[in-house]
Write an enzyme that holds these catalytic residues in place. Structure first.
Site, PDB file in Angstrom:
ATOM      1  N   ARG A 137      -8.827   6.178  -1.370  1.00  0.00           N
ATOM      2  CA  ARG A 137      -8.302   7.655  -1.192  1.00  0.00           C
ATOM      3  C   ARG A 137      -7.431   7.577  -2.547  1.00  0.00           C
ATOM      4  O   ARG A 137      -6.163   6.983  -2.767  1.00  0.00           O
ATOM      5  CB  ARG A 137      -8.067   7.809   0.246  1.00  0.00           C
ATOM      6  CG  ARG A 137      -8.042   9.550   0.012  1.00  0.00           C
ATOM      7  CD  ARG A 137      -7.499  10.074   1.229  1.00  0.00           C
ATOM      8  NE  ARG A 137      -6.274   9.696   1.501  1.00  0.00           N
ATOM      9  CZ  ARG A 137      -5.453   9.968   2.608  1.00  0.00           C
ATOM     10  NH1 ARG A 137      -5.381  11.289   3.393  1.00  0.00           N
ATOM     11  NH2 ARG A 137      -4.181   9.702   3.013  1.00  0.00           N
ATOM     12  N   THR A 160      -4.329  12.090  -5.800  1.00  0.00           N
ATOM     13  CA  THR A 160      -5.277  13.316  -5.983  1.00  0.00           C
ATOM     14  C   THR A 160      -5.783  13.746  -4.569  1.00  0.00           C
ATOM     15  O   THR A 160      -6.532  14.630  -4.627  1.00  0.00           O
ATOM     16  CB  THR A 160      -6.485  12.986  -7.013  1.00  0.00           C
ATOM     17  OG1 THR A 160      -7.308  12.006  -6.556  1.00  0.00           O
ATOM     18  CG2 THR A 160      -5.964  12.984  -8.105  1.00  0.00           C
ATOM     19  N   ASP A 167      -1.028   4.256   7.841  1.00  0.00           N
ATOM     20  CA  ASP A 167      -2.012   3.974   7.035  1.00  0.00           C
ATOM     21  C   ASP A 167      -3.203   3.104   8.473  1.00  0.00           C
ATOM     22  O   ASP A 167      -2.146   1.934   7.876  1.00  0.00           O
ATOM     23  CB  ASP A 167      -1.197   3.650   5.865  1.00  0.00           C
ATOM     24  CG  ASP A 167      -2.441   2.667   4.505  1.00  0.00           C
ATOM     25  OD1 ASP A 167      -3.635   2.352   5.529  1.00  0.00           O
ATOM     26  OD2 ASP A 167      -3.068   3.618   3.981  1.00  0.00           O
ATOM     27  N   ASP A 182      -3.227  -0.369   6.400  1.00  0.00           N
ATOM     28  CA  ASP A 182      -2.434  -1.751   6.077  1.00  0.00           C
ATOM     29  C   ASP A 182      -1.691  -2.256   7.494  1.00  0.00           C
ATOM     30  O   ASP A 182      -1.202  -2.460   6.863  1.00  0.00           O
ATOM     31  CB  ASP A 182      -0.978  -0.725   5.164  1.00  0.00           C
ATOM     32  CG  ASP A 182      -0.678  -0.164   3.751  1.00  0.00           C
ATOM     33  OD1 ASP A 182      -1.259  -0.902   3.558  1.00  0.00           O
ATOM     34  OD2 ASP A 182      -0.690   0.720   3.804  1.00  0.00           O
TER      35      ASP A 182
HETATM   36  C1  PRP Z   1      -7.795   5.295   4.748  1.00  0.00           C
HETATM   37  C2  PRP Z   1      -8.398   5.276   5.973  1.00  0.00           C
HETATM   38  C3  PRP Z   1      -9.981   6.818   5.656  1.00  0.00           C
HETATM   39  C4  PRP Z   1      -9.405   7.767   4.591  1.00  0.00           C
HETATM   40  C5  PRP Z   1      -9.225   8.726   5.383  1.00  0.00           C
HETATM   41  O1  PRP Z   1      -8.093   4.802   4.122  1.00  0.00           O
HETATM   42  O2  PRP Z   1      -9.322   4.270   6.097  1.00  0.00           O
HETATM   43  O3  PRP Z   1     -11.601   5.989   4.401  1.00  0.00           O
HETATM   44  O4  PRP Z   1      -8.281   6.742   4.278  1.00  0.00           O
HETATM   45  O5  PRP Z   1      -8.404   9.620   4.109  1.00  0.00           O
HETATM   46  P1  PRP Z   1      -9.567  11.039   3.446  1.00  0.00           P
HETATM   47  O6  PRP Z   1     -10.094  11.534   5.153  1.00  0.00           O
HETATM   48  O7  PRP Z   1      -9.237  12.266   3.167  1.00  0.00           O
HETATM   49  O8  PRP Z   1     -10.187  10.074   3.065  1.00  0.00           O
HETATM   50  P2  PRP Z   1      -7.689   4.092   2.287  1.00  0.00           P
HETATM   51  O9  PRP Z   1      -8.421   4.985   1.686  1.00  0.00           O
HETATM   52  O10 PRP Z   1      -6.051   4.667   2.987  1.00  0.00           O
HETATM   53  O11 PRP Z   1      -8.509   2.861   2.380  1.00  0.00           O
HETATM   54  P3  PRP Z   1      -8.071   1.386   2.757  1.00  0.00           P
HETATM   55  O12 PRP Z   1      -8.856   1.164   4.418  1.00  0.00           O
HETATM   56  O13 PRP Z   1      -8.451   0.471   2.340  1.00  0.00           O
HETATM   57  O14 PRP Z   1      -6.415   1.814   3.718  1.00  0.00           O
HETATM   58  N1  URA Z   2      -5.601   7.397   6.070  1.00  0.00           N
HETATM   59  C1  URA Z   2      -5.215   6.712   6.611  1.00  0.00           C
HETATM   60  O1  URA Z   2      -4.974   4.897   7.014  1.00  0.00           O
HETATM   61  N2  URA Z   2      -4.396   7.495   7.761  1.00  0.00           N
HETATM   62  C2  URA Z   2      -3.788   8.830   7.236  1.00  0.00           C
HETATM   63  O2  URA Z   2      -3.301   9.454   8.433  1.00  0.00           O
HETATM   64  C3  URA Z   2      -4.417   9.084   6.732  1.00  0.00           C
HETATM   65  C4  URA Z   2      -5.673   8.659   6.129  1.00  0.00           C
END
Ligand code: PRP
Ligand code: URA
Length: 207
Positions: free
Chosen positions: A102, A106, A198, A201
């Site tokens: 994500r 944006t 997150d 993370d």
């Molecule tokens: C996080 C989470 C979802 C997404 C949710 O991933 O694991 O995939 O955000 O957000 P959304 O519903 O607004 O799209 P992230 O993009 O942070 O990637 P990561 O798992 O690599 O940290």
């Molecule tokens: N992705 C995450 O990991 N946490 C949130 O709260 C939103 C998006």
């Protein structure tokens, strides 16, 4: 199809440990893994069965077997934290991967990887991601999986915002949505409130 909010006492208990900002990587992972096993039970409750004739040591009987193979599709990275728990409960499951990141400015999802087993078209596909926030990542992942021919799709997430649920119900009304806990809202940075921060993370110890 259906949206199910689990509200299960064991999931709520373990999720509270995960939400706590003092919880470290080891305990975060462990609780997510345990929750995944509980969720696997609930997510698979409606899978179709067919009759099969077998012999027990005592007599003949009509038993049951799953109609379709099962494919798990974690959304990278955080979805990986649910895979082992689901595989423990469904050891024959095949695993596809889809990488979505994500954009923090944006909030739009960007796909960076996709690889699926060849049985995707005829399988029961369970897409895994602990977090459903705006719904952008889940929506794009499901669209991609459908483009490759998948027809029977469920989406399992641990924490969801109402906004994300709305998006999936609107864009993918044929997909069953199974949610561990429904939270209050998104903040102005697109994070779930109260959420757990997150997920990727916290799972991998990055920041
Ligand atoms: C996080 C989470 C979802 C997404 C949710 O991933 O694991 O995939 O955000 O957000 P959304 O519903 O607004 O799209 P992230 O993009 O942070 O990637 P990561 O798992 O690599 O940290
Ligand atoms: N992705 C995450 O990991 N946490 C949130 O709260 C939103 C998006």
């Amino acid at each position: 199809m259906a949206t199910i909010i689990l509200n299960h006492p064991l999931i709520d208990h373990k999720l509270t440990i995960m939400r706590n900002k003092e919880t470290g990587t080891k305990e975060f992972r462990q609780n997510l893994d345990e929750i995944a096993m509980l969720m696997a039970y609930e997510v698979t409750k409606s899978l179709p069965l067919q009759n099969i004739e077998i012999e027990t040591p005592i007599c003949s009987m009509t038993g049951k077997k799953l109609v379709r193979p099962i494919v798990l599709v974690p959304i990278l990275r955080a979805g990986l934290g649910l895979v082992d728990g689901f595989k423990t409960m469904i050891p024959t499951a095949k695993v596809g991967h889809i990488g979505m990141s994500r954009n923090e400015e944006t909030l739009q999802p960007e796909e960076y990887y996709a690889k699926f087993p060849s049985c995707l078209k005829e399988a029961d596909v369970i897409v895994l991601d602990p977090m459903l926030a705006t719904g952008g990542s889940a929506c794009a992942a499901i669209t991609n999986i459908k483009k490759r021919g998948a027809k029977n799709i469920k989406f399992a997430c641990l924490v969801a915002a109402p906004e994300g649920i709305q998006v999936i119900e609107t864009e993918h009304p044929d997909v069953d949505l199974i949610v561990g806990a429904l939270d209050e809202k998104l903040n102005d940075k697109g994070y779930i409130v109260p959420g757990l921060g997150d997920a990727g993370d916290r799972l991998f110890g990055t920041d």
